[in-house]
Design an enzyme around this catalytic site. Structure first.
Site, PDB file in Angstrom:
ATOM      1  N   SER A 120       0.830  -1.210   0.000  1.00  0.00           N
ATOM      2  CA  SER A 120       0.000   0.000   0.000  1.00  0.00           C
ATOM      3  C   SER A 120       0.855   1.247   0.000  1.00  0.00           C
ATOM      4  CB  SER A 120      -0.855   0.073   1.266  1.00  0.00           C
ATOM      5  OG  SER A 120      -1.584  -1.080   1.452  1.00  0.00           O
ATOM      6  N   HIS A 141      -2.132  -3.434  -6.739  1.00  0.00           N
ATOM      7  CA  HIS A 141      -2.707  -3.044  -5.444  1.00  0.00           C
ATOM      8  C   HIS A 141      -4.212  -3.289  -5.422  1.00  0.00           C
ATOM      9  CE1 HIS A 141      -3.722   0.237  -2.346  1.00  0.00           C
ATOM     10  NE2 HIS A 141      -3.192  -0.779  -1.697  1.00  0.00           N
ATOM     11  N   GLU A 153      -5.144  -1.161  -8.646  1.00  0.00           N
ATOM     12  CA  GLU A 153      -4.209  -0.163  -9.168  1.00  0.00           C
ATOM     13  C   GLU A 153      -2.983  -0.926  -9.699  1.00  0.00           C
ATOM     14  OE1 GLU A 153      -4.862   3.852  -6.541  1.00  0.00           O
ATOM     15  OE2 GLU A 153      -3.942   2.187  -5.503  1.00  0.00           O
TER      16      GLU A 153
HETATM   17  P1  NAI Z   1      -1.689  -9.721   7.009  1.00  0.00           P
HETATM   18  O1  NAI Z   1      -0.868  -9.461   8.209  1.00  0.00           O
HETATM   19  O2  NAI Z   1      -3.132 -10.043   7.165  1.00  0.00           O
HETATM   20  O3  NAI Z   1      -1.022 -10.901   6.145  1.00  0.00           O
HETATM   21  C1  NAI Z   1       0.340 -11.018   5.873  1.00  0.00           C
HETATM   22  C2  NAI Z   1       0.674 -12.507   5.870  1.00  0.00           C
HETATM   23  O4  NAI Z   1       1.964 -12.691   5.299  1.00  0.00           O
HETATM   24  C3  NAI Z   1       0.716 -13.135   7.264  1.00  0.00           C
HETATM   25  O5  NAI Z   1      -0.213 -14.220   7.295  1.00  0.00           O
HETATM   26  C4  NAI Z   1       2.153 -13.621   7.409  1.00  0.00           C
HETATM   27  O6  NAI Z   1       2.256 -14.861   8.111  1.00  0.00           O
HETATM   28  C5  NAI Z   1       2.592 -13.779   5.973  1.00  0.00           C
HETATM   29  N1  NAI Z   1       4.021 -13.700   5.736  1.00  0.00           N
HETATM   30  C6  NAI Z   1       4.938 -12.877   6.325  1.00  0.00           C
HETATM   31  N2  NAI Z   1       6.159 -13.070   5.787  1.00  0.00           N
HETATM   32  C7  NAI Z   1       6.022 -14.025   4.806  1.00  0.00           C
HETATM   33  C8  NAI Z   1       6.907 -14.642   3.886  1.00  0.00           C
HETATM   34  N3  NAI Z   1       8.208 -14.317   3.833  1.00  0.00           N
HETATM   35  N4  NAI Z   1       6.403 -15.583   3.040  1.00  0.00           N
HETATM   36  C9  NAI Z   1       5.101 -15.914   3.063  1.00  0.00           C
HETATM   37  N5  NAI Z   1       4.213 -15.367   3.927  1.00  0.00           N
HETATM   38  C10 NAI Z   1       4.662 -14.421   4.777  1.00  0.00           C
HETATM   39  O7  NAI Z   1      -1.503  -8.422   6.066  1.00  0.00           O
HETATM   40  P2  NAI Z   1      -2.477  -7.851   4.934  1.00  0.00           P
HETATM   41  O8  NAI Z   1      -3.379  -6.829   5.523  1.00  0.00           O
HETATM   42  O9  NAI Z   1      -3.027  -8.966   4.148  1.00  0.00           O
HETATM   43  O10 NAI Z   1      -1.420  -7.026   4.048  1.00  0.00           O
HETATM   44  C11 NAI Z   1      -0.536  -7.664   3.170  1.00  0.00           C
HETATM   45  C12 NAI Z   1      -0.003  -6.654   2.176  1.00  0.00           C
HETATM   46  O11 NAI Z   1      -1.088  -6.054   1.461  1.00  0.00           O
HETATM   47  C13 NAI Z   1       0.775  -5.494   2.792  1.00  0.00           C
HETATM   48  O12 NAI Z   1       1.813  -5.128   1.933  1.00  0.00           O
HETATM   49  C14 NAI Z   1      -0.277  -4.377   2.864  1.00  0.00           C
HETATM   50  O13 NAI Z   1       0.285  -3.088   2.838  1.00  0.00           O
HETATM   51  C15 NAI Z   1      -1.056  -4.646   1.594  1.00  0.00           C
HETATM   52  N6  NAI Z   1      -2.423  -4.131   1.566  1.00  0.00           N
HETATM   53  C16 NAI Z   1      -3.233  -4.225   2.667  1.00  0.00           C
HETATM   54  C17 NAI Z   1      -4.554  -3.744   2.615  1.00  0.00           C
HETATM   55  C18 NAI Z   1      -5.451  -3.850   3.802  1.00  0.00           C
HETATM   56  O14 NAI Z   1      -6.558  -3.273   3.770  1.00  0.00           O
HETATM   57  N7  NAI Z   1      -5.088  -4.578   4.843  1.00  0.00           N
HETATM   58  C19 NAI Z   1      -5.095  -3.142   1.381  1.00  0.00           C
HETATM   59  C20 NAI Z   1      -4.181  -3.186   0.257  1.00  0.00           C
HETATM   60  C21 NAI Z   1      -2.893  -3.635   0.384  1.00  0.00           C
END
Ligand code: NAI
Length: 284
Positions: A120, A141, A153
């Site tokens: 993000s 995104h 995006e």
């Molecule tokens: P989240 O914390 O729910 O999920 C991230 C997951 O990645 C966790 O389950 C973790 O165990 C896993 N993980 C960490 N390191 C890893 C690795 N090396 N290999 C495989 N898995 C790994 O986070 P979320 O909210 O899903 O965000 C993920 C990405 O999406 C971030 O970059 C965030 O900025 C982006 N994003 C988030 C939004 C939101 O509304 N939460 C919206 C748009 C983008």
């Protein structure tokens, strides 16, 4: 550029599980990789639950759900992404972790493969620079909840080539999404406009201009928005908003992006919004 048939998703949290679900229901073979087994199990269970809800509501049939789940493979071994034409990274929002993963993916994937980040706020070119294929690295995104939200995006860095952008637009279309092209600057298009609005709503509330309920009702009914800014902040997460605002302020040095003192105090107090049970409103 080879056709995208097999899609890898890295990180099966909130966003990754939504992306994996939509790719599988759109007919792609999907490999979802998580760092830890517990998170993998939770992600896969979440996908099943979400698909079941669509079947209950009648927007999806049971056969299509079973076929989508049949196309979805999950693993805790990143090597299982070998053979993917496109890998979408959705791991923690941490530049060092993402760069390490991009370097690993670059060594693992075939030369034609595209690597994307769902970040993000981080710089996509920084991740691209960790690979030997910066022309085939872009941002992709998605918006939460991924199965519902129509927008994607597509983020072009100063290195991304047009063939990659075209392939990602075609991919987004196959997912039933609408893609817009954004530059690799913090916040892309939507958060660049949304974050100052949300921060200003906090300032207005902080200055006692109106009650939180009236600020929300005003923007909802006055602008036709589905929810008011303070309700939306509780959804997005105050910690997440604070983090993104800090990154945008750091980049642009524009006071418009500076986090209001109230936001900082709420984050320090652990009032992170819905997920913590308390934000501008109470969810206990
Ligand atoms: P989240 O914390 O729910 O999920 C991230 C997951 O990645 C966790 O389950 C973790 O165990 C896993 N993980 C960490 N390191 C890893 C690795 N090396 N290999 C495989 N898995 C790994 O986070 P979320 O909210 O899903 O965000 C993920 C990405 O999406 C971030 O970059 C965030 O900025 C982006 N994003 C988030 C939004 C939101 O509304 N939460 C919206 C748009 C983008």
């Amino acid at each position: 550029m080879a056709e995208i048939k097999k899609v890898g998703v890295c990180g099966l949290g909130l966003m990754g599980s939504g992306i994996a679900q939509v790719a599988a229901t759109s007919g792609f073979d999907v490999v979802a990789v998580e760092a830890v087994q517990g998170a993998l199990d939770k992600g896969v269970a979440g996908i099943k639950k979400s698909l079941d809800r669509f079947v209950e509501k009648g927007t999806f049939d049971a056969q299509a759900r079973d076929a989508a789940l049949g196309r979805l493979k999950s693993s805790t071994n990143v090597d299982d992404l070998k053979g993917c034409d496109l890998v979408i990274e959705a791991i923690v929002e941490n530049a060092a972790a993402k760069k390490e993963l991009f370097a690993k993916l670059d060594a693992l994937l075939a030369p034609h493969a595209i690597i994307c980040s769902n970040t993000s706020s981080l710089s996509v070119i920084e991740m691209a620079a960790a690979t030997k294929r910066p022309k085939q690295v872009a941002g992709l995104h998605f918006f939460n909840p991924v199965p519902i939200m129509k927008l994607v995006e597509v983020v072009k860095t100063i290195e991304t080539d047009q063939a990659t952008i075209d392939a990602l637009f075609a991919f987004a279309k196959k997912l039933g999404k609408v893609a817009v092209l954004a530059q690799d600057t913090p916040g892309f298009i939507v958060n660049r406009l949304l974050v100052p609005y949300l921060l200003y709503a906090i300032r207005v509330y902080e200055q006692g201009l109106a009650s939180k309920e009236d600020i929300d009702e005003g923007m909802k009914l006055g602008c036709g928005y589905p929810m008011g800014p303070l309700t939306l902040l509780d959804y997005v997460g105050l910690d997440t908003t604070y983090y993104i605002a800090e990154i945008m302020f750091e980049e642009f040095k524009d006071p418009m992006f500076a986090a209001p003192p109230l936001l900082k105090r709420m984050v320090l107090a652990g009032h992170h919004g819905r997920k913590s049970g308390k934000g501008f409103y109470d969810y206990a």
